[in-house]
Design a protein around this motif. Structure first.
Motif, PDB file in Angstrom:
ATOM      1  N   SER A  20       0.774  -1.230   0.000  1.00 47.58           N
ATOM      2  CA  SER A  20       0.000   0.000   0.000  1.00 47.58           C
ATOM      3  C   SER A  20       0.811   1.289   0.000  1.00 47.58           C
ATOM      4  CB  SER A  20      -0.954   0.001   1.199  1.00 47.58           C
ATOM      5  OG  SER A  20      -0.240  -0.152   2.397  1.00 47.58           O
ATOM      6  N   LYS A  21       2.102   1.215   0.223  1.00 49.05           N
ATOM      7  CA  LYS A  21       2.923   2.425   0.315  1.00 49.05           C
ATOM      8  C   LYS A  21       2.839   3.254  -0.974  1.00 49.05           C
ATOM      9  CE  LYS A  21       7.415   4.179   1.457  1.00 49.05           C
ATOM     10  NZ  LYS A  21       8.674   3.934   2.111  1.00 49.05           N
ATOM     11  N   GLY A  22       2.434   4.521  -0.808  1.00 46.99           N
ATOM     12  CA  GLY A  22       2.378   5.449  -1.931  1.00 46.99           C
ATOM     13  C   GLY A  22       1.235   5.219  -2.897  1.00 46.99           C
ATOM     14  N   ARG A  23       0.324   4.321  -2.593  1.00 43.88           N
ATOM     15  CA  ARG A  23      -0.787   3.999  -3.496  1.00 43.88           C
ATOM     16  C   ARG A  23      -2.064   4.595  -2.920  1.00 43.88           C
ATOM     17  NH1 ARG A  23      -0.929  -1.892  -5.187  1.00 43.88           N
ATOM     18  NH2 ARG A  23      -2.110  -0.956  -6.873  1.00 43.88           N
ATOM     19  N   THR A  24      -2.388   5.789  -3.338  1.00 40.01           N
ATOM     20  CA  THR A  24      -3.529   6.516  -2.771  1.00 40.01           C
ATOM     21  C   THR A  24      -4.878   6.021  -3.269  1.00 40.01           C
ATOM     22  OG1 THR A  24      -3.337   8.220  -4.469  1.00 40.01           O
ATOM     23  CG2 THR A  24      -2.151   8.595  -2.385  1.00 40.01           C
ATOM     24  N   GLY A  25      -4.916   5.189  -4.296  1.00 39.04           N
ATOM     25  CA  GLY A  25      -6.184   4.661  -4.792  1.00 39.04           C
ATOM     26  C   GLY A  25      -6.734   3.531  -3.946  1.00 39.04           C
ATOM     27  N   GLY A  27      -8.454   1.901  -1.033  1.00 39.87           N
ATOM     28  CA  GLY A  27      -9.389   2.293   0.009  1.00 39.87           C
ATOM     29  C   GLY A  27      -9.664   1.155   0.968  1.00 39.87           C
ATOM     30  N   THR A  94      -6.140  -5.902  -1.990  1.00 41.60           N
ATOM     31  CA  THR A  94      -6.395  -4.465  -1.919  1.00 41.60           C
ATOM     32  C   THR A  94      -7.298  -4.045  -3.068  1.00 41.60           C
ATOM     33  OG1 THR A  94      -4.448  -3.883  -3.232  1.00 41.60           O
ATOM     34  CG2 THR A  94      -4.149  -4.013  -0.851  1.00 41.60           C
ATOM     35  N   SER A  96     -10.184  -0.464  -4.197  1.00 38.22           N
ATOM     36  CA  SER A  96     -10.704   0.855  -3.847  1.00 38.22           C
ATOM     37  C   SER A  96     -11.792   0.758  -2.794  1.00 38.22           C
ATOM     38  CB  SER A  96     -11.268   1.553  -5.085  1.00 38.22           C
ATOM     39  OG  SER A  96     -10.248   1.781  -6.022  1.00 38.22           O
TER      40      SER A  96
END
Length: 160
Positions: A20-25, A27, A94, A96
């Motif tokens: 998840s690091k740096g992955r803003t999509g 949720g 993972t 959204s």
């Protein structure tokens, strides 16, 4: 997609952070960790068919990615001898939205229980023995083959 079969333990937090690091999509992150039970089991040994096990797990991860809008998936399965309380398997999905992440993680675990080429031997006070596949695990996996799930697999949630 990450699929690893290894003898060494895994760090759940580190695996989630890596995905998840740096992955803003992202949720939603759904995880499942399978642990060696101690209810009468002194130890458990898991063996696998190298190459075939990875390919089978990769095939199921690809199926999950085609069924749900996943942003990532990791499956780590250990082999060797385990004492009660030790980690055996990790599934991380993972997306959204939470519905897709939960459903994909459950789908992957259901299939790992019945399709991945692993053999389990339990050590008990009364003697050692190879574990047979459970009917309930097969039934759980069959519902996915029939297209079943508790959620609409492609419909994103209206609100979180």
């Amino acid at each position: 997609m990450t699929v690893r079969i290894q003898r060494d333990d895994f760090d759940i937090g580190a695996e989630v952070a890596l995905m998840s690091k740096g992955r803003t999509g992202i949720g939603a992150v759904a995880t499942f960790t399978g642990v060696c039970r101690g209810d009468g089991i002194a130890a458990m040994t898991l063996e696998h068919y190298p190459g075939m096990a990875e390919a089978e797990i990769e095939r199921h991860v690809a199926q999950a990615q085609s069924r749900w809008p996943l942003l990532g998936a990791t499956v780590i399965h250990r082999f060797g001898r385990f004492l009660p309380g030790e980690n055996i398997v990790l599934v991380v999905a993972t997306s959204s939205h939470r519905e897709a992440a939960f459903a994909a993680a459950e789908f992957l675990m259901d299939y790992l229980k019945v399709s991945a080429p692993f053999w389990k031997k339990e050590e008990r006070a009364g003697g050692d023995g190879w574990v047979e596949a459970r009917h309930t695990d097969a039934v759980a996996a069959e519902r996915w083959a029939a297209g079943g799930s508790t959620q609409d697999e492609r419909k994103p949630e209206a609100a979180e």
